[in-house]
Structures are given as C-alpha cells and as structure tokens.
Write an enzyme that holds these catalytic residues in place. Structure first.
Site, PDB file in Angstrom:
ATOM      1  CB  CYS A   1      39.551  27.398  47.486  1.00 51.57           C
ATOM      2  SG  CYS A   1      38.464  28.575  48.282  1.00 51.57           S
TER       3      CYS A   1
ATOM      4  CB  CYS B   1      38.927  30.997  53.652  1.00 51.12           C
ATOM      5  SG  CYS B   1      39.844  32.142  52.581  1.00 51.12           S
TER       6      CYS B   1
ATOM      7  CB  CYS C   1      45.287  31.866  48.606  1.00 52.50           C
ATOM      8  SG  CYS C   1      44.448  30.363  49.165  1.00 52.50           S
TER       9      CYS C   1
ATOM     10  CB  SER D   1      34.341  39.792  47.672  1.00 51.30           C
ATOM     11  OG  SER D   1      34.327  38.416  48.011  1.00 51.30           O
ATOM     12  CB  SER D   2      35.251  36.493  42.870  1.00 52.29           C
ATOM     13  OG  SER D   2      34.695  35.460  42.071  1.00 52.29           O
TER      14      SER D   2
ATOM     15  CG  HIS E   1      38.931  41.562  46.072  1.00 53.74           C
ATOM     16  ND1 HIS E   1      38.828  40.755  44.960  1.00 53.74           N
ATOM     17  CD2 HIS E   1      39.858  42.506  45.755  1.00 53.74           C
ATOM     18  CE1 HIS E   1      39.656  41.193  44.024  1.00 53.74           C
ATOM     19  NE2 HIS E   1      40.291  42.247  44.488  1.00 53.74           N
TER      20      HIS E   1
ATOM     21  CG  HIS F   1      43.348  38.401  44.833  1.00 52.50           C
ATOM     22  ND1 HIS F   1      43.545  39.612  45.462  1.00 52.50           N
ATOM     23  CD2 HIS F   1      42.149  37.959  45.250  1.00 52.50           C
ATOM     24  CE1 HIS F   1      42.492  39.896  46.208  1.00 52.50           C
ATOM     25  NE2 HIS F   1      41.636  38.908  46.105  1.00 52.50           N
TER      26      HIS F   1
ATOM     27  CD  GLU G   1      42.114  32.767  41.752  1.00 52.35           C
ATOM     28  OE1 GLU G   1      42.111  31.564  41.448  1.00 52.35           O
ATOM     29  OE2 GLU G   1      41.333  33.255  42.606  1.00 52.35           O
TER      30      GLU G   1
END
Length: 317
Positions: free
Chosen positions: A198, A12, A96, A226-227, A41, A74, A126
């Site tokens: 997001c 992204c 971000c 990675s969430s 991540h 994060h 985060e």
C-alpha cells in the site's frame, strides 16, 4: 541532540477509516459493539476503543446471535462472511480498501483457474483473510511464499497459469527481491497492474530511509503486532543504525541516546500521533532540541465510511 521527525508517519487512510467505523457504530447503536480481532494493530487504539464499549473477540462464536460485529482492517475470509450471514449478524466491514483490492485479485485469478503465489507472513490476519478468498473449485491452488528459500522449494501445477499477489504491509525491498526471484523461476508469472504494497507502507519506508542518512538512532512508535511498524525498525537494522520499536514514551531508555548526535522518530501506520508527541516531550525533558520535520511524499488519500454509518453531512448530494 537533534530530533528528526519523519513525514509521513502514523495513521493511514485505511486505519483512520477502521477506527471511524468502530466509533460511529458505537455512536449509533451503543455499547457493546463487537469487533473481530484487533481492528488495527495498536495496543493504545484497541484499549481506547475498548473503553468506549467495543468488545474484541477472536471468533464470531463470541458474538451474540443477531448482534453487531465489525471486521478488522486486515480483512476476513469468505468463510467468516458466510458464518456472519448464517448467524444473522449485522456486519460493518472495516477491511482496508487496499486489502480488499488484493482479495479481488485473488478471486479473479482463482476464477481463471490459475495457481496464485501470495507473498506474505504466515499467521498474519491479512494473510488468513486473503488465502480464505481463494476458490479452489476452479482447479487452482494458492501458495504462501515468505522468503527466497520458499521460492526455490515452490511446486506449482502449471507454470503457464500462475499469478502473484502481495500482503500490503511488507518490506518494499524484501518483496522486490522475492518478486524478482519468482519472475526468474516463472517467466510467465502474471502480477497485478498496480503494486499491492500500500501507498502508506511505501511512503513510511521511504521517509525512514531519508532519516537514516541523518540520524544515528531510530525510534519507531508502534506495537509489536504491527507488521508495517516492524518493517520500519528493520530498515534501521539494515543500515547499521540502532532502531527501537516502542509502544510509547514509557518504553524509552535514556541509555539509548548516550553519545548520539541525532535521533530519528517515525510511527507505523496504526500508531496515533498523540503517542509520537508524548515521545517527543520525553526526549525534550532529556535535553533534546525541538524536532525538525523531514518532508516526504504528501498524502491526500481518504476512504469513505460504509453508507449506513455516514453522517448526513458526509453523504453525497
């Protein structure tokens, strides 16, 4: 066996920007450049940057006084920012911009004396950064809610002065369910005018939902830390489709595809496209057809580098 490829997938704008910040800092200042926590991540991204001279540290105490440090995508707490200033570190913030938006919401609600409900996963960087942005000196508190049980157990100071925000990388469906339960319990609950989850998380989940109607096994390229990648795999689980989270082609198992008609392939927002292509090549070696891309929402988002790191060609006239 058919191969159906999700679009959008992979990097992204926030991840692109974070990686660019590390690469540009190394280009300008040379190695080592320190990075607090994994910048994004993904194991492969982190190892590549480490090979270029990035040094990943858990805390700022590991950064030499006067050194250069990059904050991960994060985000960080105010306390971390203050520590960096006190130690005279040169800081480049790769947070971000969509995470920074949540930080600003939390700070605004705190100044208004509200309690804030943060929907998210305990222990995620985060969440630590966002909770560390709340200033309780105005009288409010911040509460972490992870599930519906937490909603039922929640005790707030004043239901009339209450707001909610959300971790940016959550399951859209889970979050909607929790948010609805919060509104039922607290009808005066304030929430941001724009969704906190997001655009990339939303778009990748929507793309996977389209795939799941056409495939009978799903591969998600992404690291286990990675969430957003984990949330993609969970979509397959809910649909009754076998789903596997893989770091790359080495994780593939031929038996996953025995008797399968079609395999869907996607990638989390921090996974490089190179890994997706390597996975497709391995599937091809096992006899899979050439991949067919399933078009989803187009993305045209770009986040600029910090001014100090921009090349002359990138600076506004």
């Amino acid at each position: 066996m058919q191969v159906l490829l999700a679009n959008p997938r992979g990097f992204c704008a926030g991840v692109d920007r974070a990686i660019d910040i590390v690469e540009r800092a190394l280009e300008l200042f040379g190695a080592p450049v320190h990075v607090r926590h994994e910048v994004v991540h993904n194991h492969h991204v982190v190892e590549r940057l480490r090979g270029l001279g990035a040094v990943f540290v858990d805390e700022l105490a590991a950064v030499p006084a006067g050194g250069t440090v990059i904050f991960s995508a994060h985000g960080v707490s105010r306390a971390v920012e203050e520590e960096a200033r006190a130690r005279c570190l040169t800081v480049f913030d790769a947070t971000c911009p969509l995470v920074a938006k949540v930080h600003m919401e939390v700070q605004r609600y705190a100044r208004e004396g509200c309690d804030v409900i943060l929907i998210g996963h305990a222990g995620h960087p985060e969440i630590e950064g966002t909770m560390g942005r709340f200033d309780g000196s105005y009288g409010g508190r911040i509460h972490l809610v992870q599930n519906l049980a937490d909603v039922g157990a929640l005790e707030v100071r004043d239901p009339e002065r209450l707001a909610s925000v959300t971790q940016t990388t959550l399951s859209v469906d889970d979050t909607a369910e929790i948010a609805a339960a919060l509104r039922r319990r607290f009808p005066r609950l304030a929430s941001p005018r724009r969704e906190d989850i997001c655009y990339a998380t939303q778009n990748r989940q929507d793309a996977v939902k389209k795939l799941l109607g056409q495939c009978d096994v799903l591969l998600v390229v992404g690291s286990r830390t990675s969430s957003n990648s984990n949330r993609l795999r969970e979509l397959a689980e809910r649909a009754g489709v076998p789903g596997y989270l893989i770091d790359g082609p080495a994780d593939l198992r031929a038996e996953w595809f025995t008797g399968k008609r079609a395999v869907g392939v996607t990638a989390g927002a921090s996974a490089p496209e190179l890994l997706v292509q390597q996975v497709l090549e391995q599937l091809g070696r096992w006899g899979a057809q050439a991949p067919r891309e399933i078009a989803g929402r187009e993305e045209h988002v770009f986040f600029a580098l910090p001014r100090e790191l921009r090349r002359e060609s990138e600076k506004p006239a």
